[in-house]
Design an enzyme around this catalytic site. Sequence first.
Site, PDB file in Angstrom:
ATOM      1  N   ARG A 127       0.826  -1.326  -0.077  1.00  0.00           N
ATOM      2  CA  ARG A 127       0.186   0.074   0.045  1.00  0.00           C
ATOM      3  C   ARG A 127       0.940   1.294   0.051  1.00  0.00           C
ATOM      4  NH1 ARG A 127      -2.655  -3.498   3.573  1.00  0.00           N
ATOM      5  NH2 ARG A 127      -4.652  -4.221   2.495  1.00  0.00           N
ATOM      6  N   LYS A 149       2.067  11.606 -10.582  1.00  0.00           N
ATOM      7  CA  LYS A 149       1.031  10.688 -11.309  1.00  0.00           C
ATOM      8  C   LYS A 149       1.774   9.623 -11.791  1.00  0.00           C
ATOM      9  CE  LYS A 149      -2.240  13.628 -13.839  1.00  0.00           C
ATOM     10  NZ  LYS A 149      -2.606  14.288 -15.018  1.00  0.00           N
ATOM     11  N   GLU A 191       7.518  20.179 -23.805  1.00  0.00           N
ATOM     12  CA  GLU A 191       6.709  20.334 -22.469  1.00  0.00           C
ATOM     13  C   GLU A 191       7.258  21.858 -21.643  1.00  0.00           C
ATOM     14  OE1 GLU A 191       4.197  18.757 -21.082  1.00  0.00           O
ATOM     15  OE2 GLU A 191       4.162  16.851 -22.034  1.00  0.00           O
ATOM     16  N   LYS A 233       5.374  23.288 -12.967  1.00  0.00           N
ATOM     17  CA  LYS A 233       4.720  22.255 -12.624  1.00  0.00           C
ATOM     18  C   LYS A 233       4.706  22.025 -11.154  1.00  0.00           C
ATOM     19  CE  LYS A 233       3.539  17.876 -13.495  1.00  0.00           C
ATOM     20  NZ  LYS A 233       3.815  16.556 -14.179  1.00  0.00           N
ATOM     21  N   GLU A 243      -5.549  16.523  -9.326  1.00  0.00           N
ATOM     22  CA  GLU A 243      -6.255  17.059 -10.555  1.00  0.00           C
ATOM     23  C   GLU A 243      -7.831  17.527 -10.272  1.00  0.00           C
ATOM     24  OE1 GLU A 243      -4.656  15.859 -14.240  1.00  0.00           O
ATOM     25  OE2 GLU A 243      -6.418  16.131 -15.275  1.00  0.00           O
ATOM     26  N   ARG A 247      -4.764  21.581 -11.878  1.00  0.00           N
ATOM     27  CA  ARG A 247      -3.610  20.768 -12.615  1.00  0.00           C
ATOM     28  C   ARG A 247      -4.122  20.449 -14.189  1.00  0.00           C
ATOM     29  NH1 ARG A 247      -0.514  15.897  -9.962  1.00  0.00           N
ATOM     30  NH2 ARG A 247       1.071  15.229 -11.884  1.00  0.00           N
ATOM     31  N   ASN A 251      -2.536  19.921 -19.082  1.00  0.00           N
ATOM     32  CA  ASN A 251      -2.929  19.292 -20.363  1.00  0.00           C
ATOM     33  C   ASN A 251      -2.984  20.356 -21.556  1.00  0.00           C
ATOM     34  OD1 ASN A 251      -3.205  16.803 -18.942  1.00  0.00           O
ATOM     35  ND2 ASN A 251      -5.241  17.071 -18.521  1.00  0.00           N
ATOM     36  N   HIS A 254      -2.761  18.810 -25.014  1.00  0.00           N
ATOM     37  CA  HIS A 254      -2.474  17.243 -24.719  1.00  0.00           C
ATOM     38  C   HIS A 254      -3.898  16.324 -25.343  1.00  0.00           C
ATOM     39  CE1 HIS A 254       0.844  18.085 -22.678  1.00  0.00           C
ATOM     40  NE2 HIS A 254       1.083  16.836 -22.243  1.00  0.00           N
ATOM     41  N   HIS A 258      -2.856  13.408 -27.577  1.00  0.00           N
ATOM     42  CA  HIS A 258      -2.804  12.167 -27.026  1.00  0.00           C
ATOM     43  C   HIS A 258      -3.551  11.461 -28.345  1.00  0.00           C
ATOM     44  CE1 HIS A 258      -2.724  12.911 -22.417  1.00  0.00           C
ATOM     45  NE2 HIS A 258      -1.389  12.601 -23.044  1.00  0.00           N
ATOM     46  N   HIS A 270       6.145  11.575 -27.674  1.00  0.00           N
ATOM     47  CA  HIS A 270       5.033  12.472 -27.062  1.00  0.00           C
ATOM     48  C   HIS A 270       5.187  13.907 -27.408  1.00  0.00           C
ATOM     49  CE1 HIS A 270       2.559  13.309 -23.892  1.00  0.00           C
ATOM     50  NE2 HIS A 270       3.118  14.449 -23.444  1.00  0.00           N
TER      51      HIS A 270
HETATM   52  N1  GLY Z   1       1.441  15.458 -17.242  1.00  0.00           N
HETATM   53  C1  GLY Z   1       0.470  16.170 -16.582  1.00  0.00           C
HETATM   54  C2  GLY Z   1       0.390  16.088 -15.324  1.00  0.00           C
HETATM   55  O1  GLY Z   1       1.416  15.429 -14.396  1.00  0.00           O
HETATM   56  O2  GLY Z   1      -0.741  16.342 -14.507  1.00  0.00           O
END
Ligand code: GLY
Length: 366
Positions: A127, A149, A191, A233, A243, A247, A251, A254, A258, A270
Amino acid sequence: MTSQPDRPDRDVTVIPVTGGSPYEVRVGRGLVAEIGAALPPAAAKVLVIHAPPLAEQAEALRERLSGRVEVLLAEVPDAEGAKRVEVAAFCWQIMGQTDFTRTDAVIGLGGGATTDLAGFVAATWLRGVAVIQVPTTVLGMVDAAVGGKTGINTAEGKNLVGAFWAPHAVIVDLDLLDGLPQNELLAGMAEVVKCGFIADERILELLEADVRVATDRTSDVFRELVERSIRVKATVVSDDFTEQGQREILNYGHTLGHAIEHAERYRWRHGAAIAIGMVFAAELSHLAGSLASEQVDRTRHILASLTLPTSYPLGRWKTLLATMQRDKKARAGMLRFIVLDGVGRPRVLNGTDESMLFAAYQEVGS
Ligand code: GLY
């Protein structure tokens, strides 16, 4: 990676990330020497997860840390091939067979896919155990390794299984970029450009002033660009780790990006896909009446100066739209785009009319 002693005079920039579990992103050169000091004090074992091209660096890390902890190495497939449940299970098996405890730690050494997997393995073992992220690509340094993430892909889509799991520390050692091909570095700069448009115009100015210096991995300007992007960031994820709102601005570019990655069966880098996505988002912002055409031109110009693509075949629109719609359903969300009201002023555009989306895409289509 040579085995050099820790240098107390090392020039390190420390970027704090706050929110639920605070941690530091340490940026500099020769920082691999600091990984031992970044480990949780009670750790007796570490599992270094790395892809085959980083085998030598992983072995050097094992030598460096072995006086202090037992070091296990997990070599996993390169790139997206790492983000599979079978690969996570391989790591869990090593941990199970070596009695890896809750006080032990995982190190993710590699690009975005490796650190996503390492974070996921750490988040799920008992966990949750500590993970120290050591990114080796620009994309990893300014995006994937920061922010917690973590995740793997399934046959149905990317990142459908995962967890928000804050790293214990992020070590950004710019020397680790030494072996990175220049086209990978340039793709990672997409990025950086994103961070410029959503939050920090100085990034754009530095790229415009001299793109050659800005993309020279040994230059101070390059380091400043990496640090500025990490600060963008860090600020965003400190406010909204899971998010719930803010956050989402990360994107920018993106949603379409994507869909392009999917259309290209994930063979594109990417950064190349989101470069086109950012041109689309800029065109959409302009059509929505909120971004001056000069900023749309600026987007194209900066991305082209990095040799990133800015157009995509016009005939692919229906496929891309269908992918975006499917992705939206998989995440029980709306088809949303981040647009700009100006540089540094992102917002969500919701429920956009399909004809407006197509009009924006016509400006991107070749
Ligand atoms: N790559 C976008 C984020 O970490 O929210």
